[in-house]
Design an enzyme around this catalytic site. Structure first.
Site, PDB file in Angstrom:
ATOM      1  N   ASN A 122      47.478  34.623  17.635  1.00 39.94           N
ATOM      2  CA  ASN A 122      46.240  35.272  18.084  1.00 39.94           C
ATOM      3  C   ASN A 122      46.050  35.247  19.607  1.00 39.94           C
ATOM      4  O   ASN A 122      44.933  35.292  20.096  1.00 39.94           O
ATOM      5  CB  ASN A 122      45.030  34.687  17.343  1.00 39.94           C
ATOM      6  CG  ASN A 122      44.846  33.202  17.622  1.00 39.94           C
ATOM      7  OD1 ASN A 122      45.661  32.586  18.293  1.00 39.94           O
ATOM      8  ND2 ASN A 122      43.772  32.642  17.106  1.00 39.94           N
TER       9      ASN A 122
ATOM     10  N   HIS B 170      43.825  30.697  23.186  1.00 39.29           N
ATOM     11  CA  HIS B 170      42.992  29.594  22.682  1.00 39.29           C
ATOM     12  C   HIS B 170      41.882  29.320  23.679  1.00 39.29           C
ATOM     13  O   HIS B 170      42.081  29.485  24.885  1.00 39.29           O
ATOM     14  CB  HIS B 170      43.838  28.322  22.513  1.00 39.29           C
ATOM     15  CG  HIS B 170      43.007  27.091  22.285  1.00 39.29           C
ATOM     16  ND1 HIS B 170      42.553  26.754  21.038  1.00 39.29           N
ATOM     17  CD2 HIS B 170      42.507  26.181  23.158  1.00 39.29           C
ATOM     18  CE1 HIS B 170      41.815  25.653  21.150  1.00 39.29           C
ATOM     19  NE2 HIS B 170      41.775  25.284  22.423  1.00 39.29           N
TER      20      HIS B 170
ATOM     21  N   PHE C 181      47.629  25.250   7.303  1.00 41.59           N
ATOM     22  CA  PHE C 181      48.392  25.987   8.308  1.00 41.59           C
ATOM     23  C   PHE C 181      48.895  25.096   9.445  1.00 41.59           C
ATOM     24  O   PHE C 181      49.539  25.578  10.377  1.00 41.59           O
ATOM     25  CB  PHE C 181      47.556  27.143   8.875  1.00 41.59           C
ATOM     26  CG  PHE C 181      46.245  26.723   9.504  1.00 41.59           C
ATOM     27  CD1 PHE C 181      46.188  26.208  10.785  1.00 41.59           C
ATOM     28  CD2 PHE C 181      45.053  26.863   8.803  1.00 41.59           C
ATOM     29  CE1 PHE C 181      44.986  25.829  11.361  1.00 41.59           C
ATOM     30  CE2 PHE C 181      43.832  26.490   9.368  1.00 41.59           C
ATOM     31  CZ  PHE C 181      43.808  25.971  10.657  1.00 41.59           C
TER      32      PHE C 181
HETATM   33  P1  CMP Z   1      42.888  28.427  17.976  1.00 41.69           P
HETATM   34  O1  CMP Z   1      41.628  28.996  18.496  1.00 41.69           O
HETATM   35  O2  CMP Z   1      43.945  28.014  18.938  1.00 41.69           O
HETATM   36  O3  CMP Z   1      42.529  27.170  17.049  1.00 41.69           O
HETATM   37  C1  CMP Z   1      43.306  26.781  15.943  1.00 41.69           C
HETATM   38  C2  CMP Z   1      44.393  27.747  15.648  1.00 41.69           C
HETATM   39  O4  CMP Z   1      44.903  27.656  14.341  1.00 41.69           O
HETATM   40  C3  CMP Z   1      43.837  29.168  15.709  1.00 41.69           C
HETATM   41  O5  CMP Z   1      43.541  29.528  17.023  1.00 41.69           O
HETATM   42  C4  CMP Z   1      44.946  29.934  15.039  1.00 41.69           C
HETATM   43  O6  CMP Z   1      46.055  30.137  15.895  1.00 41.69           O
HETATM   44  C5  CMP Z   1      45.332  28.947  13.939  1.00 41.69           C
HETATM   45  N1  CMP Z   1      44.662  29.259  12.671  1.00 41.69           N
HETATM   46  C6  CMP Z   1      43.365  29.181  12.380  1.00 41.69           C
HETATM   47  N2  CMP Z   1      43.113  29.501  11.104  1.00 41.69           N
HETATM   48  C7  CMP Z   1      44.308  29.795  10.569  1.00 41.69           C
HETATM   49  C8  CMP Z   1      44.723  30.218   9.284  1.00 41.69           C
HETATM   50  N3  CMP Z   1      43.860  30.400   8.273  1.00 41.69           N
HETATM   51  N4  CMP Z   1      46.037  30.446   9.094  1.00 41.69           N
HETATM   52  C9  CMP Z   1      46.920  30.260  10.111  1.00 41.69           C
HETATM   53  N5  CMP Z   1      46.585  29.852  11.356  1.00 41.69           N
HETATM   54  C10 CMP Z   1      45.292  29.637  11.584  1.00 41.69           C
END
Ligand code: CMP
Length: 120
Positions: A112, A115, A57
């Site tokens: 989401n 962070h 990703f």
């Molecule tokens: P964050 O806590 O910012 O850390 C890494 C980011 O990658 C996470 O939040 C999501 O935004 C993204 N992320 C994590 N896992 C996935 C996944 N399986 N598919 C797409 N995006 C992901």
């Protein structure tokens, strides 16, 4: 007092959730030590998420994080690192508990809303 690094991501910005998320942060007793709106360059996003470089990703994540403005913050308070991660909820909003920021404001596992660092 412990400090942690937090970001309100472009999806929350686009959906006009910044104010609600900041209000929640204050209501939960965090001190906002520093706050800045910024737009990440591709290079900055790649560097910030370098730990995920090999993940499938990664490219989408970098593109998303550069797609609009973010709000970057330093929050402080007792146990700020763990408390902020608890308040955000699980990475995937579909799995985040009701009442958590990602549960209320996130869209999907990439978009989401916020962070939080996992270490000082
Ligand atoms: P964050 O806590 O910012 O850390 C890494 C980011 O990658 C996470 O939040 C999501 O935004 C993204 N992320 C994590 N896992 C996935 C996944 N399986 N598919 C797409 N995006 C992901």
């Amino acid at each position: 007092m412990e400090k942690t690094f937090a970001i309100i991501k472009p999806d929350a910005f686009e959906r006009h959730r910044v104010g609600a998320i900041l209000a929640r942060i204050e209501a939960e007793g965090f001190e906002i030590v520093a706050l800045r709106q910024l737009r990440l360059s591709e290079r900055e996003a790649e560097g910030f998420y370098a730990v995920h470089r090999e993940r499938p990703f990664f490219r989408d994540l970098v593109r998303f994080m550069c797609s609009g403005p973010c709000v970057a913050m330093i929050l402080s308070g007792p146990g700020a690192i763990a408390r902020w991660r608890e308040l955000m909820g699980a990475t995937d909003p579909a799995k985040a508990a009701p009442g958590t920021i990602r549960g209320e404001h996130g869209t999907d596992i990439e978009r989401n809303a916020t962070h939080g660092s996992d270490a000082p």
